[in-house]
Structures are given as structure tokens and as C-alpha cells.
Design a protein around this motif. Structure first.
Motif, PDB file in Angstrom:
ATOM      1  N   MET A  15      69.241  14.877  81.396  1.00  0.00           N
ATOM      2  CA  MET A  15      69.122  15.246  79.989  1.00  0.00           C
ATOM      3  C   MET A  15      69.804  16.583  79.720  1.00  0.00           C
ATOM      4  SD  MET A  15      65.293  13.883  79.095  1.00  0.00           S
ATOM      5  CE  MET A  15      65.527  13.783  77.312  1.00  0.00           C
ATOM      6  N   GLU A  16      69.689  17.523  80.664  1.00  0.00           N
ATOM      7  CA  GLU A  16      70.376  18.809  80.518  1.00  0.00           C
ATOM      8  C   GLU A  16      71.890  18.610  80.494  1.00  0.00           C
ATOM      9  OE1 GLU A  16      68.795  20.928  83.844  1.00  0.00           O
ATOM     10  OE2 GLU A  16      66.921  21.417  82.784  1.00  0.00           O
ATOM     11  N   ALA A  20      70.594  17.060  75.866  1.00  0.00           N
ATOM     12  CA  ALA A  20      69.420  16.476  75.201  1.00  0.00           C
ATOM     13  C   ALA A  20      68.156  17.223  75.627  1.00  0.00           C
ATOM     14  CB  ALA A  20      69.318  14.996  75.526  1.00  0.00           C
ATOM     15  N   THR A  21      68.057  18.486  75.234  1.00  0.00           N
ATOM     16  CA  THR A  21      66.946  19.312  75.699  1.00  0.00           C
ATOM     17  C   THR A  21      65.953  19.676  74.597  1.00  0.00           C
ATOM     18  OG1 THR A  21      68.268  21.309  75.383  1.00  0.00           O
ATOM     19  CG2 THR A  21      68.307  20.313  77.583  1.00  0.00           C
ATOM     20  N   SER A  22      66.043  19.054  73.466  1.00  0.00           N
ATOM     21  CA  SER A  22      65.135  19.409  72.372  1.00  0.00           C
ATOM     22  C   SER A  22      64.021  18.379  72.164  1.00  0.00           C
ATOM     23  CB  SER A  22      65.908  19.605  71.067  1.00  0.00           C
ATOM     24  OG  SER A  22      66.551  18.411  70.705  1.00  0.00           O
ATOM     25  N   SER A  23      63.990  17.355  72.986  1.00  0.00           N
ATOM     26  CA  SER A  23      62.988  16.300  72.797  1.00  0.00           C
ATOM     27  C   SER A  23      61.723  16.568  73.601  1.00  0.00           C
ATOM     28  CB  SER A  23      63.561  14.948  73.213  1.00  0.00           C
ATOM     29  OG  SER A  23      63.731  14.908  74.618  1.00  0.00           O
ATOM     30  N   GLN A  24      60.661  15.892  73.219  1.00  0.00           N
ATOM     31  CA  GLN A  24      59.419  15.982  73.977  1.00  0.00           C
ATOM     32  C   GLN A  24      59.580  15.354  75.355  1.00  0.00           C
ATOM     33  OE1 GLN A  24      56.420  14.226  71.439  1.00  0.00           O
ATOM     34  NE2 GLN A  24      55.795  16.247  70.701  1.00  0.00           N
ATOM     35  N   MET A  25      60.411  14.353  75.465  1.00  0.00           N
ATOM     36  CA  MET A  25      60.633  13.725  76.768  1.00  0.00           C
ATOM     37  C   MET A  25      61.272  14.718  77.733  1.00  0.00           C
ATOM     38  SD  MET A  25      60.181  11.367  78.876  1.00  0.00           S
ATOM     39  CE  MET A  25      59.682   9.903  78.032  1.00  0.00           C
ATOM     40  N   TYR A  26      62.210  15.521  77.247  1.00  0.00           N
ATOM     41  CA  TYR A  26      62.813  16.536  78.110  1.00  0.00           C
ATOM     42  C   TYR A  26      61.764  17.565  78.527  1.00  0.00           C
ATOM     43  CZ  TYR A  26      65.244  20.587  79.804  1.00  0.00           C
ATOM     44  OH  TYR A  26      65.621  21.662  80.581  1.00  0.00           O
ATOM     45  N   GLN A  27      60.961  18.013  77.582  1.00  0.00           N
ATOM     46  CA  GLN A  27      59.912  18.993  77.900  1.00  0.00           C
ATOM     47  C   GLN A  27      58.966  18.432  78.952  1.00  0.00           C
ATOM     48  OE1 GLN A  27      58.153  20.014  74.141  1.00  0.00           O
ATOM     49  NE2 GLN A  27      60.034  20.932  73.374  1.00  0.00           N
ATOM     50  N   ARG A  28      58.652  17.168  78.827  1.00  0.00           N
ATOM     51  CA  ARG A  28      57.775  16.508  79.796  1.00  0.00           C
ATOM     52  C   ARG A  28      58.443  16.423  81.161  1.00  0.00           C
ATOM     53  NH1 ARG A  28      55.091  10.504  79.264  1.00  0.00           N
ATOM     54  NH2 ARG A  28      53.202  11.088  80.351  1.00  0.00           N
TER      55      ARG A  28
END
Length: 56
Positions: A15-16, A20-28
């Protein structure tokens, strides 16, 4: 390092790579790859580091 943590690390890095680092999936993915608690709620409080209980 567990297989699950390695898998989340792969997801986070992919994702990085695409920005694509602004989604909740990335945070997870990032949190789980670092061995932190799952930032998204689950149905199984006894498994705060994993969603595998939901999938199994």
C-alpha cells in the motif's frame, strides 16, 4: 515474527508503494505489522492482535 505479522507487513508495504496510505485498511495493516493492537474493532475481544478468529 509470525506468519500473520509478515503478511500484514507485506500488505502495508504494498500500500505504501502505491501511495494508498490514507485508508483505514492501511492503518490496520501498519499497526498489525508492528505488533500493535488491531485499531479496527472485532467481534472477538480475546483476539485483539488478530482477525483469524473471525475467519476460522
Amino acid at each position: 515474527m509470525s506468519t500473520e505479522i509478515r503478511n500484514w507487513e507485506v500488505v502495508a508495504k504494498a500500500m505504501e508503494a502505491t501511495g494508498a496510505t490514507s485508508s483505514q485498511m492501511y492503518q490496520r495493516a501498519k499497526a498489525l505489522a508492528q505488533g500493535k493492537l488491531d485499531p479496527m474493532p472485532t467481534s472477538f475481544p480475546e483476539a485483539p492482535y488478530s482477525i483469524s478468529a473471525v475467519l476460522g
